[in-house]
Design a protein around this motif. Structure first.
Motif, PDB file in Angstrom:
ATOM      1  N   GLU A  76      -2.941 -10.088 -14.536  1.00  0.00           N
ATOM      2  CA  GLU A  76      -1.669 -10.668 -14.113  1.00  0.00           C
ATOM      3  C   GLU A  76      -1.735 -11.151 -12.664  1.00  0.00           C
ATOM      4  O   GLU A  76      -1.214 -12.221 -12.331  1.00  0.00           O
ATOM      5  CB  GLU A  76      -0.545  -9.639 -14.278  1.00  0.00           C
ATOM      6  CG  GLU A  76       0.826 -10.301 -14.304  1.00  0.00           C
ATOM      7  CD  GLU A  76       1.958  -9.284 -14.383  1.00  0.00           C
ATOM      8  OE1 GLU A  76       1.859  -8.342 -15.199  1.00  0.00           O
ATOM      9  OE2 GLU A  76       2.932  -9.430 -13.612  1.00  0.00           O
ATOM     10  N   ALA A  77      -2.401 -10.354 -11.812  1.00  0.00           N
ATOM     11  CA  ALA A  77      -2.475 -10.695 -10.380  1.00  0.00           C
ATOM     12  C   ALA A  77      -3.124 -12.070 -10.174  1.00  0.00           C
ATOM     13  O   ALA A  77      -2.719 -12.820  -9.283  1.00  0.00           O
ATOM     14  CB  ALA A  77      -3.266  -9.615  -9.629  1.00  0.00           C
ATOM     15  N   LEU A  88      -3.055  -6.861  -1.270  1.00  0.00           N
ATOM     16  CA  LEU A  88      -2.195  -5.900  -0.561  1.00  0.00           C
ATOM     17  C   LEU A  88      -1.315  -5.144  -1.556  1.00  0.00           C
ATOM     18  O   LEU A  88      -1.134  -3.926  -1.438  1.00  0.00           O
ATOM     19  CB  LEU A  88      -1.314  -6.620   0.463  1.00  0.00           C
ATOM     20  CG  LEU A  88      -2.019  -7.341   1.622  1.00  0.00           C
ATOM     21  CD1 LEU A  88      -0.976  -7.911   2.586  1.00  0.00           C
ATOM     22  CD2 LEU A  88      -2.958  -6.401   2.378  1.00  0.00           C
ATOM     23  N   GLY A  89      -0.788  -5.871  -2.537  1.00  0.00           N
ATOM     24  CA  GLY A  89       0.079  -5.242  -3.550  1.00  0.00           C
ATOM     25  C   GLY A  89      -0.681  -4.204  -4.361  1.00  0.00           C
ATOM     26  O   GLY A  89      -0.144  -3.133  -4.679  1.00  0.00           O
ATOM     27  N   PHE A  90      -1.944  -4.493  -4.659  1.00  0.00           N
ATOM     28  CA  PHE A  90      -2.757  -3.525  -5.389  1.00  0.00           C
ATOM     29  C   PHE A  90      -2.928  -2.249  -4.582  1.00  0.00           C
ATOM     30  O   PHE A  90      -2.796  -1.140  -5.110  1.00  0.00           O
ATOM     31  CB  PHE A  90      -4.128  -4.121  -5.732  1.00  0.00           C
ATOM     32  CG  PHE A  90      -5.050  -3.140  -6.396  1.00  0.00           C
ATOM     33  CD1 PHE A  90      -4.807  -2.706  -7.688  1.00  0.00           C
ATOM     34  CD2 PHE A  90      -6.146  -2.626  -5.728  1.00  0.00           C
ATOM     35  CE1 PHE A  90      -5.645  -1.785  -8.307  1.00  0.00           C
ATOM     36  CE2 PHE A  90      -6.988  -1.701  -6.332  1.00  0.00           C
ATOM     37  CZ  PHE A  90      -6.734  -1.281  -7.628  1.00  0.00           C
ATOM     38  N   ALA A  95      -1.564   3.457  -3.280  1.00  0.00           N
ATOM     39  CA  ALA A  95      -0.886   4.437  -2.417  1.00  0.00           C
ATOM     40  C   ALA A  95       0.221   5.162  -3.185  1.00  0.00           C
ATOM     41  O   ALA A  95       0.394   6.381  -3.038  1.00  0.00           O
ATOM     42  CB  ALA A  95      -0.314   3.743  -1.174  1.00  0.00           C
ATOM     43  N   GLU A  96       0.943   4.412  -4.025  1.00  0.00           N
ATOM     44  CA  GLU A  96       2.012   5.050  -4.809  1.00  0.00           C
ATOM     45  C   GLU A  96       1.447   6.031  -5.831  1.00  0.00           C
ATOM     46  O   GLU A  96       1.989   7.125  -6.018  1.00  0.00           O
ATOM     47  CB  GLU A  96       2.874   3.979  -5.501  1.00  0.00           C
ATOM     48  CG  GLU A  96       3.874   3.359  -4.528  1.00  0.00           C
ATOM     49  CD  GLU A  96       4.268   1.931  -4.896  1.00  0.00           C
ATOM     50  OE1 GLU A  96       4.234   1.587  -6.094  1.00  0.00           O
ATOM     51  OE2 GLU A  96       4.582   1.151  -3.959  1.00  0.00           O
ATOM     52  N   LEU A  97       0.351   5.650  -6.479  1.00  0.00           N
ATOM     53  CA  LEU A  97      -0.278   6.565  -7.445  1.00  0.00           C
ATOM     54  C   LEU A  97      -0.791   7.822  -6.737  1.00  0.00           C
ATOM     55  O   LEU A  97      -0.624   8.933  -7.236  1.00  0.00           O
ATOM     56  CB  LEU A  97      -1.433   5.860  -8.162  1.00  0.00           C
ATOM     57  CG  LEU A  97      -1.033   4.763  -9.156  1.00  0.00           C
ATOM     58  CD1 LEU A  97      -2.259   4.004  -9.651  1.00  0.00           C
ATOM     59  CD2 LEU A  97      -0.262   5.350 -10.338  1.00  0.00           C
ATOM     60  N   ALA A  98      -1.388   7.636  -5.564  1.00  0.00           N
ATOM     61  CA  ALA A  98      -1.926   8.786  -4.818  1.00  0.00           C
ATOM     62  C   ALA A  98      -0.802   9.705  -4.342  1.00  0.00           C
ATOM     63  O   ALA A  98      -1.018  10.908  -4.132  1.00  0.00           O
ATOM     64  CB  ALA A  98      -2.759   8.307  -3.637  1.00  0.00           C
TER      65      ALA A  98
END
Lengths: 201, 201
Positions: A76-77, A88-90, A95-98
């Protein structure tokens, strides 16, 4: 012998994987028994082995699932105009998963298991090579559009972005004060400077 | 009871630690028995426990030793004129250690052990906090001398340099083609751009 409905079989496998993820997050991979996974999934222990040969096979399925999700993300990206923004979004997503204790625990357990189990290691290595491939491809397209420094060695850049992904999870493990989502601005600064600075630094 | 000569005792401990490092590098921490460590150190198994209460205690000593070596490195680095160069030099050293299979294996084993053993985890976390402190201090002095960007958040910068250190070892574990010493130029480029680029990226 019973006839197997492939869709029902796949749905049951997904259900077992989801139950296993919850169990692993609570107690870690090694201290979780297959009996506990069955209880969480609401099935009898004897039944599990129609779906997975072992606990290792469940973790292998989790790793494969993660590979598919990463591939779907980059699929999609690639459609976006701002590909540097997608990189950057990836990293924001990483960071959110971590920052999710269940996910972080699982990721660290999988790394540890890869050191002990060759089949898990092979799957983790395959996902990692695919991730670097996705990153390299999106960086190449971003460089072509002038969104990042075109003189950068893109294999090297993809490798070091992968190292930063590893590093985020390692930070979570070792530093109780590390807040992955709070670090997003600094990570964006690091990546912007690394990928976009004009000169040789 | 025998009188203990503290110097002889310390020398014997160092000898056991060196033997243990060799054994761990060959078979990993978990598959090494204390009997094998004793054989490697040329001592009788019953004797080991005068020096270390357990295999865990040996790994704790290895972690503590590493903390002392890092402190000594930065103690000397602080005396230099070019402090930014010392940060690059430190990362070169990390790349060299990661390229040493014995050291890399040990570092990864220690990280895995820290996930299972709280005392090892506490020691690893203490070393990590100390490392970030050393990095922060040298970065602050480098910024004062105009060697790096003075507007950078130095705690954040130290954290991300530590994440890169973790990332190097993770790369060794997951990517058989990763050559830490071959990556030195790219790592220097990344750090130069991150720490020295003027603008906000």
């Amino acid at each position: 012998m019973r006839k197997v409905d492939p869709e029902k079989h796949a749905a049951r496998r997904r259900q077992i994987v989801a139950a296993a993820v919850l169990c692993f997050a609570r107690k870690g991979f090694h201290r979780t028994s297959t009996a506990e996974i069955c209880a969480e999934a609401g099935m009898s222990p004897g039944n599990l082995f129609h779906y997975f040969a072992s606990k290792q096979a469940i973790i292998a399925a989790i790793v494969d699932q993660e590979g598919l999700e990463t591939a779907a993300y980059f699929e999609e990206a690639r459609q976006a105009e701002d590909l540097f923004g997608q990189v950057l979004g990836f990293m924001d997503l990483v960071a959110e998963l971590a920052a999710d204790p269940t996910y972080a625990r699982l990721a660290l357990d999988i790394s540890a298991e890869a050191m002990r189990d060759e089949e898990v290691a092979a799957r983790v290595a395959r996902n990692d090579a695919a991730l670097r491939g996705h990153l390299r491809e999106i960086l190449a397209a971003a460089a072509e559009r002038g969104q990042i420094d075109g003189s950068l060695d893109l294999d090297g850049a993809a490798t070091w972005i992968a190292a930063l992904v590893d590093g985020i999870f390692a930070r979570v493990a070792v530093d109780p004060a590390f807040r992955p989502t709070g670090e997003k601005p600094m990570l964006r600064l690091l990546l912007s400077r690394f990928l976009r600075s004009g000169g040789p630094g």
